[in-house]
Structures are given as C-alpha cells and as structure tokens.
Design an enzyme around this catalytic site. Sequence first.
Site, PDB file in Angstrom:
ATOM      1  N   ASP A 181       0.840  -1.214   0.000  1.00 45.48           N
ATOM      2  CA  ASP A 181       0.000   0.000   0.000  1.00 45.48           C
ATOM      3  C   ASP A 181       0.868   1.255   0.000  1.00 45.48           C
ATOM      4  O   ASP A 181       0.541   2.254  -0.655  1.00 45.48           O
ATOM      5  CB  ASP A 181      -0.927  -0.014   1.224  1.00 45.48           C
ATOM      6  CG  ASP A 181      -1.799  -1.256   1.243  1.00 45.48           C
ATOM      7  OD1 ASP A 181      -2.323  -1.620   0.176  1.00 45.48           O
ATOM      8  OD2 ASP A 181      -1.940  -1.884   2.308  1.00 45.48           O
ATOM      9  N   HIS A 208      -5.474  -3.729   5.401  1.00 38.96           N
ATOM     10  CA  HIS A 208      -5.100  -4.018   4.009  1.00 38.96           C
ATOM     11  C   HIS A 208      -6.295  -4.561   3.227  1.00 38.96           C
ATOM     12  O   HIS A 208      -6.288  -5.706   2.783  1.00 38.96           O
ATOM     13  CB  HIS A 208      -3.921  -4.989   3.961  1.00 38.96           C
ATOM     14  CG  HIS A 208      -3.504  -5.307   2.560  1.00 38.96           C
ATOM     15  ND1 HIS A 208      -2.947  -4.365   1.706  1.00 38.96           N
ATOM     16  CD2 HIS A 208      -3.611  -6.434   1.826  1.00 38.96           C
ATOM     17  CE1 HIS A 208      -2.727  -4.909   0.537  1.00 38.96           C
ATOM     18  NE2 HIS A 208      -3.129  -6.174   0.558  1.00 38.96           N
TER      19      HIS A 208
END
Length: 351
Positions: A181, A208
Amino acid sequence: MNSLVRASKQALQNAARSYASRGAGGERDVVPRKVAILGAAGGIGQPLSLLMKMSPHVTNLALYDIAGTPGVAADVSHMNTIAKVKGFAGEDQLHEALEGSDVVIIPAGVPRKPGMTRDDLFKINASIVQGLIKACGEACPKALLNIISNPVNSTVPIAAETLKAMGVYDPKRLFGVTTLDLVRARTFYADAIGVDVNSVDVPVVGGHAGTTILPLFSQARHQGQAQKELSAEEIDALTKRTQDGGTEVVQAKAGKGSATLSMAYAGALFADSCLRGLNGTAQTSEYSMVQSEVTSCPFFASKVRLGPSGAEEILGLGELNELEQKGLDVAIAELTASVEKGVKFAKDGSL
Ligand SMILES: NC(=O)C1=CN([C@@H]2O[C@H](COP(=O)(O)OP(=O)(O)OC[C@H]3O[C@@H](n4cnc5c(N)ncnc54)[C@H](O)[C@@H]3O)[C@@H](O)[C@H]2O)C=CC1
Ligand SMILES: O=C([O-])CC(=O)C(=O)O
C-alpha cells in the site's frame, strides 16, 4: 535510496566481487540470518525467493511449499550471492524448513479473481495460515513472522490467537505486511505531482483491504520542486486508487491472480527491514499491521520502529485532516469486524 535498491546494488557488488576473486577465499562480515518463505513456489513466492537471495542480510534461505520448491530452490541457488538455499516440499519437511529461522515470510494461500473481495479468501486461507503458524510456534517461536496471505485484516489476528493458545505469542514479532500500500501510494503520488519517486514519503495506515487502507496525503513529503499542486478532487482520486490498487491488478490479470511482482518487491523491502532491525541497524522503521493501541482496533497498521526484538515502538498517526479523520472512523469499523472474524475462527473454527 530505499533499502531494496541499496540491497540490490550491494548484491550486485558482492556478485561482482566474488566473480572477480573466485577461489580467493571471500571473507565477509555478515551476521548469519535464516529466512524461510512459506508458499515459495507461488506467484509471489518465486520472485520473493529471488529477491531474498539477493539480500545482503540473508545467509540461509529455506523455500517451503506443498510442492514445486525443489525446482525453485535449484534455480535461485545458482545465483552467486551469499545465501545458501534449500527447498522443502510437503508437510513432512515444514519443521525442518522453519528450524532456526529469524524471519518467516508467509505468502501461502489462494489469490483473488475478478469480482472477489479479499474477505472471500477467508474460507480457504484462514486454515492455511493457522496451520503454518502452528508450525512456526513449534519450530521457531522467536522468529519475526511476516504475514502476506489475505485477508491480512483477519489472518494476522488468527496468527496471534493461534500463538497465544500455544503460549508463545509475542506481539512484537507478528507483522501483517501492508508495504504494498505504501509502495503504491508513493508511486501514484510521485507521478501525480511530478517528483522523483525516491524522494517521496506517504504514510498509509489502517488495514489491508478497501477502505481500511488509509493513505494520509496531508502528511505526504517529498524533495524537489513539485510540478503540480493537487486539488481536493485529485487527492480523493489518489486515495481511491491506493485503496483499489489490488483490484486494479486483479482486473488487469483477468482471472490469472493478483499482484505478485510488486508484492514480492514490497515483501522483500519489509523482510529486509526486519533483518536490519534484528541486526541493530539504527533508524529502521516500516509501516505494518501489528497489535496496537493507537486506535480502538486491537490490530492496526502504523509506523513501527524495528529493532533486535522486533516491533520495538509503535508510532502514532500524527495530525489528520477532516476527511482523513472520517476515513479513519470508517477504516476502524471495518477493520475491527475483520479482526473479530479472525479471532472467532481461531477460537472456535467458525468460518
Ligand atoms: N499482503 C498483501 O499486500 C498481498 C497479499 N497477497 C496474497 O498473497 C497470497 C498468495 O498470492 P499468490 O502468490 O499470488 O498465490 P499463488 O496461488 O500463486 O501462490 C500461493 C502458493 O501458496 C502455496 N500454498 C497453498 N497452501 C499452502 C500450505 N498449506 N503451505 C505452504 N504453501 C501453500 C501454493 O502451493 C502456492 O504455491 C494470496 O492470499 C494473496 O491474496 C497478494 C498480494 C498482495
Ligand atoms: O488485491 C489482492 O487481492 C492482492 C492484494 O492484497 C493487493 O494487491 O494489495
């Protein structure tokens, strides 16, 4: 310069040095470190094996999967870098693969297909992760565990509960890998404002999956002159693109899996930082999903200082703007539910 670029350059230098001095005896001042990769024959596992073989911090690399690892191990073992490589296939060889490991990286499990959420993987991956974590608890209870298998928002709490039940849980040693990310946020942000991507830092916190992935563009930093100021709409679009980065790849691969190469890169960056922390390298930090008191959610990704005992300090979120604060509330609600789902599975096996 980020650590993997540095590591790659170092590996190439080492390779060149050992090539130039074949037979000269090659003494080197390296701390012996064993890394095990579980799921090493998979889409992430193979390039991750390659990258960890290039790490100057790995002296022993154990590649485990249910099948296919002898070939992967034979292949990467020919690279003239320092790590000794061994392949392990099938449950009978799992303990041997894990024994003595300092870091265990787990990308074992099924990936998404278009139309699926990460949570749709829970039914299969929850048991896979639980089984592997039990083996880690038995064979290498002191290792730093890097969980890549999705849904990370639930597999990390499953791992924690499993280790707790075995009496070997150390919250400092359990990490959900959210590095991809950050990798994405940095790439997208640098492209958008027109600066060198190596100079960019964008915090990404939360979890996530979808809206639990919370990039904090208000805290983004870069060096050099930006080509462009971003409007609120552009920041919003960057936020959504970061949150949907995984889906963007799943759709582009059209049924052939999810991110593997960028994930291997991100996983290698994170594992390399864990090793540098273990070796006592000053100022080693990464964002990761850990047991946390930063918010009301018991597992949460934020900046973590890594040291010889793992996650030695969990840093706070800094100042959020109004939109990010709203995003945080949404993220905490969804993440808490995923954490609870994982804990429940670990306690009573319910799917
Ligand atoms: N944390 C993150 O940012 C990301 C996580 N992922 C997740 O990583 C996981 C793996 O993805 P891919 O490598 O693309 O899948 P893949 O299907 O290509 O590879 C998975 C590997 O795991 C192995 N495996 C299955 N059960 C196992 C067991 N019990 N023990 C050891 N190995 C086992 C399989 O044999 C296979 O080689 C998926 O759950 C995916 O969603 C993927 C991208 C990013
Ligand atoms: O999207 C997926 O399923 C794989 C993943 O976690 C990512 O690429 O961030």
